[in-house]
Design an enzyme around this catalytic site. Structure first.
Site, mmCIF file in Angstrom:
data_model
loop_
_atom_site.group_PDB
_atom_site.id
_atom_site.type_symbol
_atom_site.label_atom_id
_atom_site.label_comp_id
_atom_site.label_asym_id
_atom_site.label_seq_id
_atom_site.Cartn_x
_atom_site.Cartn_y
_atom_site.Cartn_z
ATOM 1 N N ILE A 112 0.825 -1.208 0.000
ATOM 2 C CA ILE A 112 0.000 0.000 0.000
ATOM 3 C C ILE A 112 0.860 1.260 0.000
ATOM 4 C CG2 ILE A 112 -2.010 -1.101 1.044
ATOM 5 C CD1 ILE A 112 -1.139 0.217 3.726
ATOM 6 N N GLU B 189 8.848 -3.158 9.930
ATOM 7 C CA GLU B 189 7.488 -2.676 10.126
ATOM 8 C C GLU B 189 6.480 -3.788 10.428
ATOM 9 O OE1 GLU B 189 8.192 -3.365 5.783
ATOM 10 O OE2 GLU B 189 9.310 -2.344 7.327
ATOM 11 N N VAL B 190 6.722 -5.012 9.961
ATOM 12 C CA VAL B 190 5.830 -6.146 10.223
ATOM 13 C C VAL B 190 6.702 -7.346 10.593
ATOM 14 C CG1 VAL B 190 4.076 -7.690 9.250
ATOM 15 C CG2 VAL B 190 4.116 -5.280 8.567
ATOM 16 N N HIS C 40 9.269 -10.674 4.671
ATOM 17 C CA HIS C 40 8.751 -10.261 3.371
ATOM 18 C C HIS C 40 9.870 -9.635 2.553
ATOM 19 C CE1 HIS C 40 8.098 -6.910 6.178
ATOM 20 N NE2 HIS C 40 8.147 -6.077 5.154
#
Length: 149
Positions: A30, A88-89, A93
């Site tokens: 996003i 961030e997560v 990824h």
């Protein structure tokens, strides 16, 4: 508690999926640095790169390469870039994006104000390039679904 990415993979939160297989999915971020920027994510909740089993990591890299080739074709980009940060997560990824120069490869260039229609169009461009390259069996039937084709 499930990670944000697990919730996207499970359909609890919407995602723009361009790839799905038994080990990994890829969906549009996003906050893209460039058009076509996607995240390659293992289905298993693995916190970071150094926690990943070698076979999973090898698979993620192979998927990233395939997507990078599709991005290069879709945007006529000279390179496909791969970034791994993961702060961030807490779910491993890989950021895969078409690239024209190293200077632009910074999260400071992430665009968070793009309309959904532009994010959808970029994801559809990646999907179309993957299908054109013979990977249609790994492109989910619907943009918003991580289900295998």
């Amino acid at each position: 508690m499930a990670t944000l990415f697990t919730r996207i993979i499970d359909g609890e939160i919407p995602g723009r999926f361009v790839w799905a297989d038994e080990v990994a999915v890829a969906f549009a971020t996003i906050a893209p640095i460039t058009d076509g920027h996607v995240l390659v994510v293992p289905r298993a909740e693995i916190v970071q790169l150094t926690d990943a089993p070698d076979e999973v990591l090898a698979h993620l890299i192979a998927v990233a390469k395939t997507i990078g080739l599709a991005q290069q074709a879709a945007w006529d980009a000279p390179r496909a870039a791969l970034l791994v940060a993961g702060f961030e997560v807490p779910h491993l990824h890989l950021h895969v994006l078409p690239a024209w120069d190293e200077a632009s490869l910074t999260f400071a260039n992430a665009r968070t104000d793009l309309p959904g229609a532009e994010l959808d169009a970029a994801a559809q461009s990646v999907r179309a390039a993957l299908v054109a390259a013979g990977h249609g069996g790994r492109v989910p039937a619907e943009l918003g679904s991580p289900a295998l084709a």
